[in-house]
Design an enzyme around this catalytic site. Structure first.
Site, PDB file in Angstrom:
ATOM      1  N   CYS A  55      -0.110   2.980   6.437  1.00 29.11           N
ATOM      2  CA  CYS A  55       0.106   1.604   6.881  1.00 29.11           C
ATOM      3  C   CYS A  55       0.332   0.733   5.651  1.00 29.11           C
ATOM      4  O   CYS A  55      -0.054   1.094   4.536  1.00 29.11           O
ATOM      5  CB  CYS A  55      -1.069   1.099   7.706  1.00 29.11           C
ATOM      6  N   HIS A  75      -8.925   3.944  -2.413  1.00 28.05           N
ATOM      7  CA  HIS A  75      -7.520   3.592  -2.159  1.00 28.05           C
ATOM      8  C   HIS A  75      -7.002   2.709  -3.297  1.00 28.05           C
ATOM      9  O   HIS A  75      -6.963   1.489  -3.177  1.00 28.05           O
ATOM     10  CB  HIS A  75      -7.456   2.866  -0.806  1.00 28.05           C
ATOM     11  N   CYS A 113       0.810  -1.224   0.000  1.00 26.48           N
ATOM     12  CA  CYS A 113       0.000   0.000   0.000  1.00 26.48           C
ATOM     13  C   CYS A 113       0.840   1.270   0.000  1.00 26.48           C
ATOM     14  O   CYS A 113       0.340   2.336  -0.368  1.00 26.48           O
ATOM     15  CB  CYS A 113      -0.934   0.024   1.211  1.00 26.48           C
TER      16      CYS A 113
END
Length: 382
Positions: free
Chosen positions: A368, A338, A89
């Site tokens: 994160c 996202h 991510c």
């Protein structure tokens, strides 16, 4: 050491899953912000010394080094090299951090960093399988990110209503920012085809600005049985398709080309944390990057903390003491979504533009990352 500056930053709108970008190839989506940067800043392709692109699922249509393919698909010929990286991510933000490090070290002067993720056409997780048995020689358990978010909520005593409040506020903030035109300079419209028809995509498709806490309270849980968890689709990040890119240069190169930089990249950090709870990385990443920059939370005007799950943001707020009023001021991933490989670049894009809009001085982005990592970047308005 050279200074690394963000000259410009732009992204596509984020299309909802099975939405307007369903028939758009990931390579074409990846090329859109590159060409937007060229048009906005008037450079020739050979000016760009490298393209560094994050992509979390670099297989199938996103395989074959999409970082190299994107500038060729953009019509830049064969002169611009490119590389794809995967820090899950955090990939898009890591791409920018690597570009900044390259500039600071004097290896390059003009780079593009960013990322792409087409989560409709290349589903999350399709690039691999479970870890080997060797993993379990060192770690007792393999969890999902959703379960990690639930354990963070448990550890910090976070309630569903507290997380739903963050989620609803994210939607309201996105709506306010959109209505006030704050995203106008950040988003480039995309001309594409859908079901054989030419369309223009101009706006994020995932936000639900009418969302309130009462609506969220009725949603079923995503990762645990009812009564045993706190996360559901409404307080978790949206699955979307999109790309983003930043023009990162040395100050000398910016001056040479007549570019007016938006922000300076002051400091970067990456950390590893427990892969079971997995998502606590933004907390030590923030602490470490501030220490490296000889700064404190009170020295930062704006924050972006990726809203992968609302508990990640809530835990970060509790640990850092930062004010929610200074965090994700234009909405976050719960609202706009996202797109894994692009999100980190998009967070820096938001901060650079918001610093310029408000005249504030400093900003910090953190995320994160799956399997227990965290990344952070500090920006300073030029």
């Amino acid at each position: 050491m050279n200074s690394a500056v963000i000259v410009d930053a732009v992204r596509t709108p984020f299309g909802k899953r099975d939405g307007s970008f369903s028939d758009t190839h990931p390579q074409d989506l990846a090329a859109e912000p590159l060409e937007a940067l060229r048009e906005r800043n008037g450079f020739e392709p050979e000016t760009i010394e490298d393209v560094i692109y994050g992509c979390v699922t670099p297989v199938d249509e996103q395989g074959l080094n999409i970082g190299r393919l994107a500038p060729m698909v953009a019509g830049w010929g064969d002169v611009v090299p490119g590389v794809q990286l995967n820090r899950m991510c955090g990939s898009g933000q890591q791409a920018a951090n690597f570009a900044a490090a390259n500039v600071m070290a004097g290896q390059h002067d003009v780079l593009i960093a960013g990322g792409v993720e087409h989560m409709t056409r290349v589903p999350m997780g399709s690039d691999g399988d479970a870890p080997t048995d060797t993993y379990f020689e060192y770690f007792d358990e393999l969890t999902t990110q959703g379960e990690g978010a639930e354990r963070i909520a448990e550890n910090y005593g976070l309630t569903r209503s507290e997380l739903d409040e963050i989620a609803a506020d994210s939607q309201r903030r996105w709506k306010r920012a959109w209505d006030e035109g704050r995203y106008d300079d950040q988003i480039t419209p995309v001309e594409t085809e859908l079901d054989g028809e030419e369309i223009v995509v101009e706006q994020d498709e995932h936000p639900r600005p009418g969302t309130d806490e009462e609506t969220l309270a009725e949603l079923p849980l995503s990762f645990r049985e009812e009564g045993e968890g706190v996360h559901h689709p409404g307080n978790s990040s949206g699955i979307v398709d999109g790309s983003c890119a930043l023009l990162i240069t040395s100050e000398a190169a910016a001056e040479e080309h007549g570019w007016d930089p938006m922000a300076r990249i002051v400091q970067t950090e990456v950390v590893g944390v427990d892969p079971v709870t997995m998502l606590r990385g933004p907390i030590p990443a923030t602490e470490n990057v501030l220490e490296k920059a000889d700064m404190g939370v009170g020295d930062i005007d704006l924050f972006e903390v990726n809203e992968a799950f609302a508990s990640v943001v809530a835990a970060w707020l509790e640990e850092t003491g930062a004010s929610w009023e200074d965090v994700n001021v234009n909405g976050g991933a719960i609202a706009h979504g996202h797109p894994l490989g692009a999100t980190g670049a998009m967070l820096l894009t938001k901060l650079a533009h918001e610093l310029e809009r408000t005249g504030q001085d400093t900003a910090l982005s953190t995320m994160c990352i799956g399997f227990g990592q965290g990344v952070a970047t500090i920006l300073e308005r030029v």
